[in-house]
Design an enzyme around this catalytic site. Structure first.
Site, short mmCIF file in Angstrom:
data_model
loop_
_atom_site.label_atom_id
_atom_site.label_comp_id
_atom_site.label_asym_id
_atom_site.label_seq_id
_atom_site.Cartn_x
_atom_site.Cartn_y
_atom_site.Cartn_z
N GLU A 438 3.51 -5.05 8.88
CA GLU A 438 3.62 -5.15 7.42
C GLU A 438 3.92 -3.77 6.87
OE1 GLU A 438 0.41 -7.22 5.41
OE2 GLU A 438 0.53 -5.84 3.70
N GLU A 443 1.76 -0.50 -3.44
CA GLU A 443 0.60 -1.29 -3.86
C GLU A 443 -0.14 -0.52 -4.94
OE1 GLU A 443 -1.49 -4.11 -0.74
OE2 GLU A 443 -1.25 -2.10 0.13
#
Length: 550
Positions: A438, A443
């Protein structure tokens, strides 16, 4: 299902021997013409109900002649093959019932031959139109070794312990073969596939030298006991026949298409075979697998790309210049997100998408408006959850390996919001997370306003143990910033507005060397989002554009 092999015909012809009248020359020894040339052939699966065979297109030929030392078969589809024994198995691949002319030459001493020609009618049901288009571009397409990719050349056992396209015995590091005269010729290969009236043709320009597996060095005239570059003539056009795969690789890990090259054709590294299985192919990347000639215990893996080697980023460790736009969305058409580029994911996943998230994803929470993608998280009940939002992905519509991703976005605000712009390994269904890898380009959590995170998850670095970096950026919820990642075979680097804040050394040991797809979402709460502000009503992430360069 049982396959029946039925003899269709037994043909023979005695053809006059052709050679010029000449005096005997003792240097040739006895000049003897083959006689009594006969050819027997069997069509796979032929019976009374299937006179043209079972649809595999396979015909098995056996030629015999007195005084013949070898045989050559010429087929009207443009292919040919040599056979010392006279035994040949040929797969005809033109879709439907077709009649082909077959000419067999029996070679005698002194260069004289006897020949016969006949016709065979056979059915082929196999087709891979998309594969042909990707391989040839519809007309002609050039491929190169993907020298920058880890494992572009690799080998593993040909058994069920190594049937996923991952070579476990050996995988070449990026540009490993460069700079060494014994191996650098590998990267000189130019492979051209063209389409001519439905027939796939192939040429290999090896620059004059071929990289031989040590077991076949004698073919190139070398006595070396290690792999070696040796002069070798690869000129001439070959015919490529496509057929169905019957290898032990699971169906969900291969395309199901095999390429057979005529006249001893091969894909740049000489391993004594002319048969290659396509594991995967896209517009600009192809993975193939081949069982080594003379040693069916070994499976070799090759990766090719449409980018020339000298444009892939140097000779080891250098980062490529990813400056060619290959995919983008500028969100210029009002309405729902472009369905040709995005798939909406609905629901709460398993255990809140694995993170105890509190929202229920709906398609209505993502809209394109005023040149912007808007994903809005709301405090509202849906399907038993107190919050709604949206999550969208490019899986199956755009998956890619390596490149530069740029996203211009303005982030939501509020305690508990958790917007993310990220990528997931395309093989997640079979290579369970975190094995698939990932890449979190950006974020953010509303409980840490103005802190931007860039994170990688992979085995040993899952959950809160991700390989991460962060930076403080003022006004992330008030103005747009550009979040980007540069992902190469050797590095993965994270940026905000062109300023690097995290770097990771990539290698063949990580899962970051195969296709990934993009995901945009805004989560609420969960393991990373934290406590949701009780006064939260709604907030929106706006995305101006996303661009991918390779």
């Amino acid at each position: 299902m049982k396959t029946y092999i039925t003899k269709l015909g037994f043909l023979f012809a005695f053809v006059a021997v052709l050679w010029a009248c000449q005096e005997d020359d003792a240097t040739f020894g006895d000049i003897t013409a083959p006689t009594n040339l006969t050819v027997d052939y069997e069509i796979a699966g032929q019976d009374a109900e299937n006179p043209d065979g079972d649809g595999s297109g396979i015909v098995n030929f056996t030629a015999t002649a007195d005084n013949a030392i070898s045989y050559k078969y010429l087929f009207s589809d443009g292919s040919s093959t040599n056979s010392p024994s006279g035994i040949v198995s040929k797969r005809f691949t033109q879709n439907g019932v077709n009649t082909y002319t077959v000419t067999v030459l029996a070679n005698g001493t002194g260069g004289v031959t006897t020949s016969t020609s006949f016709e065979v009618t056979v059915l082929s049901n196999f087709s891979d139109d998309e594969g042909v288009q990707l391989l040839t571009g519809g007309t002609s397409k050039v491929w190169y070794w993907y020298a920058a990719a880890p494992g572009h050349l690799g080998v593993g056992p040909n058994d069920t312990s190594d049937n996923t396209g991952v070579p476990s015995y050996y995988a070449a590091a990026p540009f490993e073969k460069a700079g060494d005269p014994a191996s650098s010729c590998l990267y000189e290969n130019v492979l051209t596939f063209s389409l001519d009236n439905g027939i796939i043709k192939f040429t290999l320009d090896n620059g004059g030298n071929t990289f031989f597996n040590a077991s076949f060095n004698s073919v190139g005239g070398s006595t070396s006991t290690t792999d070696q570059c040796s002069p070798y003539d690869t000129s001439g056009q070959k015919v490529v026949s496509l057929g169905p795969s019957s290898s032990l690789v699971p169906d969900d890990q291969k395309r199901g298409t095999v390429m057979d090259f005529s006249d001893g054709g091969f894909m740049g590294y000489y391993i004594g075979t002319s048969t290659y299985e396509i594991l995967s192919i896209t517009e600009n990347e192809m993975h193939v697998r081949a069982v080594m000639g003379g040693n069916d215990a070994l499976a070799w893996y090759h990766i090719f790309t449409t980018t020339p080697v000298d444009e892939q980023g140097g000779t080891g460790g250098e980062e490529p210049d990813y400056d060619t736009l290959v995919w983008s969305d500028d969100f210029d058409t009002d309405g729902a997100p472009d369905a040709s580029k995005w798939t909406m994911e609905l629901g709460n996943g398993s255990n809140g998408w694995g993170n105890n998230e509190q929202q229920y994803y709906l398609s209505d929470n993502a809209v394109v408006e005023g040149g912007m993608l808007k994903i809005t998280a709301k405090a509202e009940n849906s399907n038993g959850f107190d919050y709604t939002s949206a999550r969208m992905k490019t899986e199956g519509k755009f998956d890619f390996t390596y490149g530069k991703v740029e996203i211009r976005a303005k982030l939501p605000t509020g305690g508990g919001t958790w917007p993310a712009l990220w990528m997931l390994g395309s093989d997640y269904a079979t290579n369970i997370w975190p094995g698939c890898g990932e890449i979190d380009i950006m974020e953010h959590v509303g409980n840490q306003q103005n802190t931007i995170h860039g994170t990688l998850h992979y085995p040993g670095n899952s959950g809160g143990n991700g390989n991460t970096g962060s930076t403080n950026v003022a006004g992330v919820s008030d103005e747009f910033h550009i979040y980007s990642v540069i992902w190469s075979p050797t590095k993965i680097r994270f940026f905000v507005d062109g300023n690097e804040f995290h770097s990771f050394t990539n290698s063949s040991e990580t899962p970051f060397n195969s296709d990934f797809f993009l995901i945009f979402n805004v989560a609420m709460g969960g393991n990373f989002g934290g406590e949701i502000d009780s006064s939260f009503t709604q907030s929106t992430m706006e995305v101006d554009y996303v661009k991918v360069y390779q």
